[in-house]
Scaffold this motif. Structure first.
Motif, PDB file in Angstrom:
ATOM      1  N   SER A  54       0.641  -1.174  -0.079  1.00  0.00           N
ATOM      2  CA  SER A  54      -0.116   0.053   0.041  1.00  0.00           C
ATOM      3  C   SER A  54       0.837   1.305   0.046  1.00  0.00           C
ATOM      4  O   SER A  54       2.081   1.184   0.687  1.00  0.00           O
ATOM      5  CB  SER A  54      -0.903   0.017   1.025  1.00  0.00           C
ATOM      6  N   THR A  55       0.611   2.098  -0.641  1.00  0.00           N
ATOM      7  CA  THR A  55       1.138   3.728  -0.458  1.00  0.00           C
ATOM      8  C   THR A  55       0.574   4.409   0.621  1.00  0.00           C
ATOM      9  O   THR A  55       1.162   5.443   0.920  1.00  0.00           O
ATOM     10  CB  THR A  55       0.828   4.525  -1.719  1.00  0.00           C
ATOM     11  N   VAL A  56      -0.454   3.930   1.557  1.00  0.00           N
ATOM     12  CA  VAL A  56      -1.174   4.579   2.478  1.00  0.00           C
ATOM     13  C   VAL A  56      -0.533   4.164   3.591  1.00  0.00           C
ATOM     14  O   VAL A  56       0.018   5.006   4.646  1.00  0.00           O
ATOM     15  CB  VAL A  56      -2.762   4.303   2.599  1.00  0.00           C
ATOM     16  N   GLY A  57      -0.516   2.848   4.085  1.00  0.00           N
ATOM     17  CA  GLY A  57       0.244   2.423   5.373  1.00  0.00           C
ATOM     18  C   GLY A  57       0.217   0.901   5.492  1.00  0.00           C
ATOM     19  O   GLY A  57      -0.565   0.232   4.748  1.00  0.00           O
ATOM     20  N   TRP A  58       0.501   0.395   6.732  1.00  0.00           N
ATOM     21  CA  TRP A  58       0.589  -1.123   6.926  1.00  0.00           C
ATOM     22  C   TRP A  58      -0.946  -1.724   6.915  1.00  0.00           C
ATOM     23  O   TRP A  58      -0.909  -2.570   6.592  1.00  0.00           O
ATOM     24  CB  TRP A  58       1.492  -1.153   8.110  1.00  0.00           C
TER      25      TRP A  58
ATOM     26  N   ASP B 165      -3.602  -0.655   5.753  1.00  0.00           N
ATOM     27  CA  ASP B 165      -4.145  -0.906   4.383  1.00  0.00           C
ATOM     28  C   ASP B 165      -3.475  -2.033   3.600  1.00  0.00           C
ATOM     29  O   ASP B 165      -4.280  -2.579   2.834  1.00  0.00           O
ATOM     30  CB  ASP B 165      -4.153   0.604   3.593  1.00  0.00           C
ATOM     31  N   ALA B 166      -2.259  -2.166   3.842  1.00  0.00           N
ATOM     32  CA  ALA B 166      -1.407  -3.375   3.249  1.00  0.00           C
ATOM     33  C   ALA B 166      -2.107  -4.764   3.800  1.00  0.00           C
ATOM     34  O   ALA B 166      -2.282  -5.593   2.937  1.00  0.00           O
ATOM     35  CB  ALA B 166       0.038  -3.132   3.523  1.00  0.00           C
ATOM     36  N   VAL B 167      -2.443  -4.647   4.889  1.00  0.00           N
ATOM     37  CA  VAL B 167      -3.028  -5.954   5.732  1.00  0.00           C
ATOM     38  C   VAL B 167      -4.326  -6.090   4.852  1.00  0.00           C
ATOM     39  O   VAL B 167      -4.865  -7.217   4.643  1.00  0.00           O
ATOM     40  CB  VAL B 167      -3.015  -5.907   7.298  1.00  0.00           C
ATOM     41  N   LYS B 168      -5.201  -4.964   4.913  1.00  0.00           N
ATOM     42  CA  LYS B 168      -6.516  -5.003   4.315  1.00  0.00           C
ATOM     43  C   LYS B 168      -6.598  -5.422   2.835  1.00  0.00           C
ATOM     44  O   LYS B 168      -7.278  -6.397   2.479  1.00  0.00           O
ATOM     45  CB  LYS B 168      -7.151  -3.698   4.568  1.00  0.00           C
ATOM     46  N   THR B 169      -5.740  -5.208   2.433  1.00  0.00           N
ATOM     47  CA  THR B 169      -5.353  -5.706   0.648  1.00  0.00           C
ATOM     48  C   THR B 169      -5.055  -7.049   0.475  1.00  0.00           C
ATOM     49  O   THR B 169      -5.903  -7.817  -0.003  1.00  0.00           O
ATOM     50  CB  THR B 169      -4.257  -4.729  -0.035  1.00  0.00           C
ATOM     51  N   VAL B 170      -4.417  -7.681   1.578  1.00  0.00           N
ATOM     52  CA  VAL B 170      -4.241  -9.201   1.586  1.00  0.00           C
ATOM     53  C   VAL B 170      -5.318  -9.851   1.862  1.00  0.00           C
ATOM     54  O   VAL B 170      -5.931 -10.751   1.271  1.00  0.00           O
ATOM     55  CB  VAL B 170      -3.127  -9.625   2.664  1.00  0.00           C
ATOM     56  N   VAL B 171      -6.107  -9.401   2.885  1.00  0.00           N
ATOM     57  CA  VAL B 171      -7.563  -9.984   3.602  1.00  0.00           C
ATOM     58  C   VAL B 171      -8.438 -10.031   2.403  1.00  0.00           C
ATOM     59  O   VAL B 171      -9.099 -10.949   2.107  1.00  0.00           O
ATOM     60  CB  VAL B 171      -7.831  -9.523   4.866  1.00  0.00           C
ATOM     61  N   GLU B 172      -8.838  -8.778   1.954  1.00  0.00           N
ATOM     62  CA  GLU B 172      -9.819  -8.577   0.963  1.00  0.00           C
ATOM     63  C   GLU B 172      -9.358  -9.400  -0.408  1.00  0.00           C
ATOM     64  O   GLU B 172     -10.508 -10.030  -0.958  1.00  0.00           O
ATOM     65  CB  GLU B 172     -10.022  -7.160   0.590  1.00  0.00           C
ATOM     66  N   THR B 173      -8.267  -9.452  -0.864  1.00  0.00           N
ATOM     67  CA  THR B 173      -8.102 -10.137  -2.015  1.00  0.00           C
ATOM     68  C   THR B 173      -8.171 -11.580  -1.667  1.00  0.00           C
ATOM     69  O   THR B 173      -8.687 -12.419  -2.489  1.00  0.00           O
ATOM     70  CB  THR B 173      -6.419  -9.823  -2.458  1.00  0.00           C
TER      71      THR B 173
ATOM     72  N   VAL C 284       8.099   4.986  -0.254  1.00  0.00           N
ATOM     73  CA  VAL C 284       7.065   4.971  -1.202  1.00  0.00           C
ATOM     74  C   VAL C 284       6.089   3.788  -1.267  1.00  0.00           C
ATOM     75  O   VAL C 284       4.974   3.797  -1.970  1.00  0.00           O
ATOM     76  CB  VAL C 284       7.926   5.019  -2.420  1.00  0.00           C
ATOM     77  N   GLU C 285       6.304   2.709  -0.402  1.00  0.00           N
ATOM     78  CA  GLU C 285       5.246   1.606  -0.373  1.00  0.00           C
ATOM     79  C   GLU C 285       5.429   0.959   1.296  1.00  0.00           C
ATOM     80  O   GLU C 285       6.688   0.704   1.533  1.00  0.00           O
ATOM     81  CB  GLU C 285       5.499   0.527  -1.495  1.00  0.00           C
ATOM     82  N   TYR C 286       4.344   0.671   1.587  1.00  0.00           N
ATOM     83  CA  TYR C 286       4.164  -0.134   2.893  1.00  0.00           C
ATOM     84  C   TYR C 286       4.076  -1.387   2.434  1.00  0.00           C
ATOM     85  O   TYR C 286       3.162  -1.685   1.842  1.00  0.00           O
ATOM     86  CB  TYR C 286       3.342   0.399   4.002  1.00  0.00           C
ATOM     87  N   ARG C 287       4.807  -2.369   3.241  1.00  0.00           N
ATOM     88  CA  ARG C 287       4.494  -3.961   2.929  1.00  0.00           C
ATOM     89  C   ARG C 287       4.135  -4.757   4.213  1.00  0.00           C
ATOM     90  O   ARG C 287       4.730  -4.489   5.183  1.00  0.00           O
ATOM     91  CB  ARG C 287       5.740  -4.417   2.087  1.00  0.00           C
ATOM     92  N   ALA C 288       3.368  -5.544   4.124  1.00  0.00           N
ATOM     93  CA  ALA C 288       2.717  -6.353   5.244  1.00  0.00           C
ATOM     94  C   ALA C 288       2.743  -7.969   4.704  1.00  0.00           C
ATOM     95  O   ALA C 288       2.217  -8.157   3.897  1.00  0.00           O
ATOM     96  CB  ALA C 288       1.633  -6.043   5.746  1.00  0.00           C
ATOM     97  N   LYS C 289       3.853  -8.623   5.512  1.00  0.00           N
ATOM     98  CA  LYS C 289       3.625 -10.030   5.265  1.00  0.00           C
ATOM     99  C   LYS C 289       2.564 -10.645   6.309  1.00  0.00           C
ATOM    100  O   LYS C 289       2.690 -10.257   7.596  1.00  0.00           O
ATOM    101  CB  LYS C 289       5.099 -10.850   5.583  1.00  0.00           C
ATOM    102  N   VAL C 290       1.688 -11.372   5.749  1.00  0.00           N
ATOM    103  CA  VAL C 290       0.439 -11.925   6.421  1.00  0.00           C
ATOM    104  C   VAL C 290       0.434 -13.514   6.316  1.00  0.00           C
ATOM    105  O   VAL C 290       0.263 -13.843   5.112  1.00  0.00           O
ATOM    106  CB  VAL C 290      -0.707 -11.333   5.952  1.00  0.00           C
ATOM    107  N   LYS C 291       0.357 -14.140   7.429  1.00  0.00           N
ATOM    108  CA  LYS C 291       0.089 -15.402   7.560  1.00  0.00           C
ATOM    109  C   LYS C 291      -1.562 -15.534   7.573  1.00  0.00           C
ATOM    110  O   LYS C 291      -2.046 -15.205   8.681  1.00  0.00           O
ATOM    111  CB  LYS C 291       0.744 -16.309   8.530  1.00  0.00           C
ATOM    112  N   LEU C 292      -2.181 -16.504   6.733  1.00  0.00           N
ATOM    113  CA  LEU C 292      -3.650 -16.681   6.705  1.00  0.00           C
ATOM    114  C   LEU C 292      -3.897 -18.003   7.066  1.00  0.00           C
ATOM    115  O   LEU C 292      -3.192 -18.864   6.543  1.00  0.00           O
ATOM    116  CB  LEU C 292      -4.200 -16.223   5.308  1.00  0.00           C
ATOM    117  N   SER C 293      -4.936 -18.399   7.611  1.00  0.00           N
ATOM    118  CA  SER C 293      -5.466 -19.749   7.728  1.00  0.00           C
ATOM    119  C   SER C 293      -6.702 -19.820   7.408  1.00  0.00           C
ATOM    120  O   SER C 293      -7.486 -18.982   7.611  1.00  0.00           O
ATOM    121  CB  SER C 293      -5.261 -20.120   9.208  1.00  0.00           C
ATOM    122  N   PHE C 294      -7.239 -20.919   6.507  1.00  0.00           N
ATOM    123  CA  PHE C 294      -8.551 -21.195   6.335  1.00  0.00           C
ATOM    124  C   PHE C 294      -8.642 -22.754   6.354  1.00  0.00           C
ATOM    125  O   PHE C 294      -7.646 -23.381   6.571  1.00  0.00           O
ATOM    126  CB  PHE C 294      -8.681 -20.832   4.993  1.00  0.00           C
ATOM    127  N   LYS C 295      -9.937 -22.982   6.432  1.00  0.00           N
ATOM    128  CA  LYS C 295     -10.286 -24.236   6.787  1.00  0.00           C
ATOM    129  C   LYS C 295     -10.048 -25.425   5.577  1.00  0.00           C
ATOM    130  O   LYS C 295     -10.373 -24.954   4.321  1.00  0.00           O
ATOM    131  CB  LYS C 295     -11.914 -24.570   7.289  1.00  0.00           C
TER     132      LYS C 295
END
Length: 72
Positions: A15-19, A21-29, A55-66
């Motif tokens: 995200s160019t906005v913040g961390w 928003d970067a996490v939200k991008t991962v979850v929504e996508t 210039v860019e915020y990046r968040a590494k996110v571990k997701l779990s799903f059934k």
């Protein structure tokens, strides 16, 4: 057999906005193609720089799903 099985994947959102928003991008996508998301764990935050400016915020996110077993 009783109990459930969950799978983990790691994704990186930007995200160019913040961390947040970067996490939200991962979850929504991810929620567009993965069903039954359970937990999102932020494992790493960093920024990309250009000429000493963020210039860019990046968040590494571990997701779990059934995990859904294929029908026989």
């Amino acid at each position: 057999m009783n109990g459930d099985v969950y799978k983990f994947i790691e994704l990186v959102g930007t995200s160019t906005v913040g961390w947040e928003d970067a996490v939200k991008t991962v979850v929504e996508t991810a929620s567009k193609t993965l069903r039954d998301l359970r937990v999102a764990e932020v494992t790493e935050l960093d920024v990309r720089l250009d000429k000493g400016k963020i210039v860019e915020y990046r968040a590494k996110v571990k997701l779990s799903f059934k995990y859904e077993k294929e029908e026989d």
